[in-house]
Scaffold this motif. Sequence first.
Motif, PDB file in Angstrom:
ATOM      1  N   SER A  95     -47.763 -31.520  -3.672  1.00 33.98           N
ATOM      2  CA  SER A  95     -48.410 -31.415  -2.357  1.00 33.98           C
ATOM      3  C   SER A  95     -49.586 -30.455  -2.304  1.00 33.98           C
ATOM      4  O   SER A  95     -50.318 -30.426  -1.323  1.00 33.98           O
ATOM      5  CB  SER A  95     -47.373 -30.972  -1.316  1.00 33.98           C
ATOM      6  N   SER A  96     -49.759 -29.619  -3.326  1.00 36.41           N
ATOM      7  CA  SER A  96     -50.857 -28.660  -3.365  1.00 36.41           C
ATOM      8  C   SER A  96     -50.898 -27.848  -2.065  1.00 36.41           C
ATOM      9  O   SER A  96     -49.882 -27.363  -1.597  1.00 36.41           O
ATOM     10  CB  SER A  96     -52.181 -29.377  -3.629  1.00 36.41           C
TER      11      SER A  96
ATOM     12  N   ALA B 132     -42.345 -31.770   0.992  1.00 40.19           N
ATOM     13  CA  ALA B 132     -43.538 -31.566   0.178  1.00 40.19           C
ATOM     14  C   ALA B 132     -43.239 -30.509  -0.880  1.00 40.19           C
ATOM     15  O   ALA B 132     -42.820 -29.398  -0.543  1.00 40.19           O
ATOM     16  CB  ALA B 132     -44.711 -31.124   1.048  1.00 40.19           C
ATOM     17  N   THR B 133     -43.416 -30.859  -2.144  1.00 43.16           N
ATOM     18  CA  THR B 133     -43.089 -29.936  -3.223  1.00 43.16           C
ATOM     19  C   THR B 133     -44.300 -29.700  -4.112  1.00 43.16           C
ATOM     20  O   THR B 133     -45.176 -30.546  -4.237  1.00 43.16           O
ATOM     21  CB  THR B 133     -41.932 -30.478  -4.090  1.00 43.16           C
ATOM     22  N   ASP B 134     -44.304 -28.535  -4.746  1.00 38.54           N
ATOM     23  CA  ASP B 134     -45.347 -28.215  -5.716  1.00 38.54           C
ATOM     24  C   ASP B 134     -44.815 -27.128  -6.642  1.00 38.54           C
ATOM     25  O   ASP B 134     -43.904 -26.376  -6.278  1.00 38.54           O
ATOM     26  CB  ASP B 134     -46.631 -27.734  -5.020  1.00 38.54           C
TER      27      ASP B 134
ATOM     28  N   MET C 119     -41.025 -26.668  -6.579  1.00 33.56           N
ATOM     29  CA  MET C 119     -40.270 -27.556  -7.468  1.00 33.56           C
ATOM     30  C   MET C 119     -41.114 -27.905  -8.673  1.00 33.56           C
ATOM     31  O   MET C 119     -42.298 -28.242  -8.545  1.00 33.56           O
ATOM     32  CB  MET C 119     -39.862 -28.830  -6.717  1.00 33.56           C
ATOM     33  N   ASN C 120     -40.508 -27.803  -9.852  1.00 27.23           N
ATOM     34  CA  ASN C 120     -41.150 -28.197 -11.104  1.00 27.23           C
ATOM     35  C   ASN C 120     -40.620 -29.578 -11.476  1.00 27.23           C
ATOM     36  O   ASN C 120     -39.431 -29.742 -11.755  1.00 27.23           O
ATOM     37  CB  ASN C 120     -40.831 -27.173 -12.187  1.00 27.23           C
TER      38      ASN C 120
ATOM     39  N   ALA D  95     -35.165 -28.986 -13.787  1.00 25.59           N
ATOM     40  CA  ALA D  95     -34.000 -29.529 -13.079  1.00 25.59           C
ATOM     41  C   ALA D  95     -34.354 -29.735 -11.609  1.00 25.59           C
ATOM     42  O   ALA D  95     -34.947 -28.864 -10.981  1.00 25.59           O
ATOM     43  CB  ALA D  95     -32.827 -28.575 -13.208  1.00 25.59           C
ATOM     44  N   TRP D  96     -33.988 -30.886 -11.080  1.00 25.92           N
ATOM     45  CA  TRP D  96     -34.289 -31.193  -9.681  1.00 25.92           C
ATOM     46  C   TRP D  96     -33.144 -30.725  -8.788  1.00 25.92           C
ATOM     47  O   TRP D  96     -31.978 -30.937  -9.099  1.00 25.92           O
ATOM     48  CB  TRP D  96     -34.461 -32.700  -9.496  1.00 25.92           C
TER      49      TRP D  96
END
Length: 212
Positions: free
Chosen positions: A114-115, A143-145, A199-200, A204-205
């Motif tokens: 998501s920046s 939204a993750t980044d 989140m990478n 691991a999610w």
Amino acid sequence: MSLNSEESEYLRKLVRDYTGIVIEAGKDYLLESRLQPLVRTENLGSLSGLVARLRAEPLQVSALHQKVTEAMTTNETSFFRDLHPFEALRTQVLPALIERRSATRTLHIWCAASSTGQEPYSIAMLLREHFPMLAGWTVKILATDIAPSVLAQAKEGRYTQLEVNRGLPARLLARYFEKQGVEWRLKDDIRALVEFRQMNLVGAWPQLPVMV
């Protein structure tokens, strides 16, 4: 001072393992241009000093490892970026999802990289503009980044004049933003639709909502 071949390989492997970004051999100029500012702010003296510090903490991803990977990621984004994906969302994807989820009246959308937030906020505005039937539904955009620094800006929902000039129609600026000094801030009801998390994608999610 330039990187030697061993230092270059170390940095390229670090970035690849942690982010999935592949920096080809022979592109040391990219490593050097993006990491020199970090060398200065951390008072490490040289790129060799940076590598030495990173190697001194091999058992975990330290704050310095995080800063290196952030420096090597590209955070290019804009409102309604590329336009065609948002048109596909409006005309094909979202109508089908809304029909499928009509029994539960819930809709979860994931924006995976998501920046600084322009893309998930664009989705939020698109929902408000074109899908009034979602009033009363449970709607959430996740939204993750990988980069904490860009997520901090995204959560604020605050943008410069240059940033809102990139892709945002004037009518949406007037409807969904408030002028605060020299910046524009999204109104609370739009910001409330989006949840930001670090989140990478190659790690691991965490457990995510059902995205169907």
